[in-house]
Design a protein around this motif. Sequence first.
Motif, PDB file in Angstrom:
ATOM      1  N   LEU A  59      -3.392  -5.154  10.762  1.00  0.00           N
ATOM      2  CA  LEU A  59      -3.823  -5.241   9.365  1.00  0.00           C
ATOM      3  C   LEU A  59      -2.587  -5.150   8.471  1.00  0.00           C
ATOM      4  O   LEU A  59      -1.741  -4.266   8.660  1.00  0.00           O
ATOM      5  N   ALA A  60      -2.490  -6.053   7.497  1.00  0.00           N
ATOM      6  CA  ALA A  60      -1.366  -6.056   6.551  1.00  0.00           C
ATOM      7  C   ALA A  60      -1.918  -6.134   5.133  1.00  0.00           C
ATOM      8  O   ALA A  60      -2.565  -7.123   4.774  1.00  0.00           O
ATOM      9  N   GLY A  61      -1.671  -5.108   4.340  1.00  0.00           N
ATOM     10  CA  GLY A  61      -2.244  -5.069   2.998  1.00  0.00           C
ATOM     11  C   GLY A  61      -1.473  -5.862   1.966  1.00  0.00           C
ATOM     12  O   GLY A  61      -2.019  -6.325   0.984  1.00  0.00           O
ATOM     13  N   LEU A  62      -0.164  -6.001   2.157  1.00  0.00           N
ATOM     14  CA  LEU A  62       0.748  -6.602   1.184  1.00  0.00           C
ATOM     15  C   LEU A  62       0.733  -5.797  -0.118  1.00  0.00           C
ATOM     16  O   LEU A  62       0.698  -4.584  -0.095  1.00  0.00           O
ATOM     17  N   ASP A  63       0.748  -6.457  -1.280  1.00  0.00           N
ATOM     18  CA  ASP A  63       0.813  -5.725  -2.543  1.00  0.00           C
ATOM     19  C   ASP A  63      -0.550  -5.114  -2.894  1.00  0.00           C
ATOM     20  O   ASP A  63      -1.586  -5.492  -2.335  1.00  0.00           O
ATOM     21  N   GLY A  64      -0.534  -4.165  -3.880  1.00  0.00           N
ATOM     22  CA  GLY A  64      -1.770  -3.535  -4.332  1.00  0.00           C
ATOM     23  C   GLY A  64      -2.039  -2.227  -3.620  1.00  0.00           C
ATOM     24  O   GLY A  64      -1.398  -1.870  -2.629  1.00  0.00           O
ATOM     25  N   GLY A  79       0.927  -1.322   5.190  1.00  0.00           N
ATOM     26  CA  GLY A  79       0.354  -1.259   3.847  1.00  0.00           C
ATOM     27  C   GLY A  79       1.048  -2.147   2.842  1.00  0.00           C
ATOM     28  O   GLY A  79       0.427  -2.731   1.974  1.00  0.00           O
ATOM     29  N   GLY A  80       2.365  -2.225   2.908  1.00  0.00           N
ATOM     30  CA  GLY A  80       3.107  -2.955   1.894  1.00  0.00           C
ATOM     31  C   GLY A  80       3.255  -2.139   0.620  1.00  0.00           C
ATOM     32  O   GLY A  80       3.063  -0.924   0.592  1.00  0.00           O
ATOM     33  N   LYS A  81       3.565  -2.809  -0.471  1.00  0.00           N
ATOM     34  CA  LYS A  81       3.753  -2.122  -1.743  1.00  0.00           C
ATOM     35  C   LYS A  81       2.413  -1.623  -2.279  1.00  0.00           C
ATOM     36  O   LYS A  81       1.365  -2.217  -2.032  1.00  0.00           O
ATOM     37  N   GLY A  82       2.484  -0.524  -3.075  1.00  0.00           N
ATOM     38  CA  GLY A  82       1.273   0.066  -3.638  1.00  0.00           C
ATOM     39  C   GLY A  82       0.923   1.369  -2.953  1.00  0.00           C
ATOM     40  O   GLY A  82       1.521   1.777  -1.954  1.00  0.00           O
ATOM     41  N   ASN A  83      -0.086   2.029  -3.510  1.00  0.00           N
ATOM     42  CA  ASN A  83      -0.540   3.318  -2.991  1.00  0.00           C
ATOM     43  C   ASN A  83      -1.681   3.077  -2.007  1.00  0.00           C
ATOM     44  O   ASN A  83      -2.834   2.891  -2.399  1.00  0.00           O
ATOM     45  N   ASP A  93      -2.715   4.815  16.949  1.00  0.00           N
ATOM     46  CA  ASP A  93      -2.695   3.903  15.807  1.00  0.00           C
ATOM     47  C   ASP A  93      -1.319   3.955  15.151  1.00  0.00           C
ATOM     48  O   ASP A  93      -0.763   5.029  14.920  1.00  0.00           O
ATOM     49  N   GLN A  94      -0.789   2.786  14.802  1.00  0.00           N
ATOM     50  CA  GLN A  94       0.554   2.691  14.248  1.00  0.00           C
ATOM     51  C   GLN A  94       0.496   2.300  12.774  1.00  0.00           C
ATOM     52  O   GLN A  94      -0.175   1.337  12.404  1.00  0.00           O
ATOM     53  N   ILE A  95       1.208   3.066  11.960  1.00  0.00           N
ATOM     54  CA  ILE A  95       1.291   2.776  10.524  1.00  0.00           C
ATOM     55  C   ILE A  95       2.748   2.509  10.172  1.00  0.00           C
ATOM     56  O   ILE A  95       3.646   3.261  10.564  1.00  0.00           O
ATOM     57  N   ILE A  96       2.962   1.443   9.399  1.00  0.00           N
ATOM     58  CA  ILE A  96       4.317   1.081   8.995  1.00  0.00           C
ATOM     59  C   ILE A  96       4.381   1.076   7.469  1.00  0.00           C
ATOM     60  O   ILE A  96       3.646   0.332   6.812  1.00  0.00           O
ATOM     61  N   GLU A  97       5.219   1.945   6.914  1.00  0.00           N
ATOM     62  CA  GLU A  97       5.513   1.965   5.486  1.00  0.00           C
ATOM     63  C   GLU A  97       7.018   2.021   5.300  1.00  0.00           C
ATOM     64  O   GLU A  97       7.745   2.498   6.177  1.00  0.00           O
ATOM     65  N   ARG A  98       7.473   1.549   4.165  1.00  0.00           N
ATOM     66  CA  ARG A  98       8.903   1.586   3.867  1.00  0.00           C
ATOM     67  C   ARG A  98       9.144   2.434   2.626  1.00  0.00           C
ATOM     68  O   ARG A  98       8.248   2.641   1.812  1.00  0.00           O
ATOM     69  N   ASP A  99      10.370   2.895   2.496  1.00  0.00           N
ATOM     70  CA  ASP A  99      10.737   3.740   1.377  1.00  0.00           C
ATOM     71  C   ASP A  99      10.520   3.013   0.055  1.00  0.00           C
ATOM     72  O   ASP A  99      10.846   1.834  -0.080  1.00  0.00           O
ATOM     73  N   GLY A 100       9.925   3.732  -0.907  1.00  0.00           N
ATOM     74  CA  GLY A 100       9.734   3.174  -2.234  1.00  0.00           C
ATOM     75  C   GLY A 100       8.549   2.253  -2.390  1.00  0.00           C
ATOM     76  O   GLY A 100       8.416   1.592  -3.427  1.00  0.00           O
ATOM     77  N   GLU A 101       7.647   2.238  -1.405  1.00  0.00           N
ATOM     78  CA  GLU A 101       6.495   1.336  -1.490  1.00  0.00           C
ATOM     79  C   GLU A 101       5.242   2.004  -2.038  1.00  0.00           C
ATOM     80  O   GLU A 101       4.167   1.398  -1.998  1.00  0.00           O
ATOM     81  N   GLY A 102       5.344   3.233  -2.562  1.00  0.00           N
ATOM     82  CA  GLY A 102       4.183   3.878  -3.151  1.00  0.00           C
ATOM     83  C   GLY A 102       3.861   5.197  -2.497  1.00  0.00           C
ATOM     84  O   GLY A 102       4.563   5.672  -1.593  1.00  0.00           O
ATOM     85  N   ASP A 117       6.915   7.993   8.967  1.00  0.00           N
ATOM     86  CA  ASP A 117       7.850   8.027   7.852  1.00  0.00           C
ATOM     87  C   ASP A 117       7.281   7.305   6.641  1.00  0.00           C
ATOM     88  O   ASP A 117       6.571   6.297   6.764  1.00  0.00           O
ATOM     89  N   PHE A 118       7.596   7.838   5.454  1.00  0.00           N
ATOM     90  CA  PHE A 118       7.273   7.252   4.152  1.00  0.00           C
ATOM     91  C   PHE A 118       5.776   7.239   3.848  1.00  0.00           C
ATOM     92  O   PHE A 118       5.314   6.500   2.987  1.00  0.00           O
ATOM     93  N   VAL A 119       5.022   8.080   4.565  1.00  0.00           N
ATOM     94  CA  VAL A 119       3.625   8.343   4.221  1.00  0.00           C
ATOM     95  C   VAL A 119       3.545   9.791   3.771  1.00  0.00           C
ATOM     96  O   VAL A 119       4.008  10.702   4.454  1.00  0.00           O
ATOM     97  N   GLU A 120       2.935  10.027   2.608  1.00  0.00           N
ATOM     98  CA  GLU A 120       3.058  11.317   1.949  1.00  0.00           C
ATOM     99  C   GLU A 120       1.907  12.288   2.192  1.00  0.00           C
ATOM    100  O   GLU A 120       2.097  13.502   2.096  1.00  0.00           O
ATOM    101  N   GLU A 121       0.708  11.809   2.463  1.00  0.00           N
ATOM    102  CA  GLU A 121      -0.452  12.712   2.481  1.00  0.00           C
ATOM    103  C   GLU A 121      -1.291  12.496   3.735  1.00  0.00           C
ATOM    104  O   GLU A 121      -1.494  11.370   4.178  1.00  0.00           O
TER     105      GLU A 121
END
Length: 433
Positions: A59-64, A79-83, A93-102, A117-121
Amino acid sequence: MVTRRTGGSGNDTITAEQSGIWPIKWWDSWHIDGGAGHDSLTGGGKNDTLLGGSGNDTLAGLDGDDSLDGGTGDDRMIGGKGNDTYVVDSERDQIIERDGEGYDRVNSYAQRYVLPDFVEELTLMDDAKGIGRNGTGNNQNNMIWGNKWDNELRGEGGNDTIVGMGGKDTIHGGSGNDWLTSSGGGSELYGGIGNDTLIGGVGDTLYGGTGNDTYHIYSNNTPVIVEYANEGTDTIVANIYDSNHPTAKQVYRMSDDLQFVERVELAGWYTTQAVGNRFGNTLVANMQVYEGSHLDGGAGNDTLLGSRFNDTLIGGAGSDQMVGGDGNDHLIGLGGGVDTMFGGAGADFFYLKDFYRTSGYAIIADFNRAQGDKISVQGQASDYVLRLDDLAGVRGSYNDMAIYYKPTNQLVGVVADNINVSLAQDFQYVPGA
């Protein structure tokens, strides 16, 4: 507007598309349900919902601000950019986020889960199974929520906020300045390294660890607090409320078990009295309650700090420092050490109790007749004599007025840097001694 697409029982590839006709095109939000199979689902530029269903999905969310739920299987979610908000049911399950993406969140149904990494909650979800779960943060500043069962929660690095939410939890802050909360029931909270804040309920045990830790207490049935030597300067914030006596003023008493907790601060609308233990304490008055506070240092070399209201400070045994602050304060020295009294603004009373006649004396650092200050002693004026001396204040100036108990020639007090002191004008005599 929400555009909906649903896959079949096979391996589907569904990608969100823009609406409109070139050159006027725009993104709508998409709701894509892959159904069964190993699906590949891609959102667009708005707030999308992607549901993988069964199978190992991508699954790829892209922006939003997207919601991604892989369903059962070992899923890969980007997730891509956004919260973004993720739902996982397995630690695979694997989650991929990058720095500064929300600011991104994970709702976990997995038995054990570690934030990538780069997931806050992280929130541990409740379900009909009624089981506790394990949740671990990363090296960022995380927000971690347990469920109502028995959880193990770990912050790891960063300045984390961890909330137990019920059950008999084990909570570790790790490194960083963490905020740990439990609702009681036998939980154990470990601050770890850093200046941590721990809030526990009845039956809990709180371990601050190294650093300058703060404990918030809301009941006389307090949790057990454990601190050891050389672990920092630690504080209890006592905000006690008794529902059986909702308007009664409350007292917080430090037990001797709290040898390595150095400071108590009174807070809230009802906690107005604090009593120290046999060690050296710092007691701080309530800064909210206009009636003022009553601080009793007990044994040990204590520091008592008043408020802007009318406070009563009792040094107890040992060499104590009392600071009244604003207001018309009563500073009471019991003797046995060298006490220092700062009245501050207002008409203050400095009490030299009779034990000074045999041991110790008090230094009155800021006596001011113009403010209405008074010195209270036991006996009568003929029992005392005033002498110029150099015992306090600016050394070498001989601008101190020493107060001696005449029958034994015992020094009982010193008015620092002030020779305008009169036994007739400035003293109050308490008969019977």
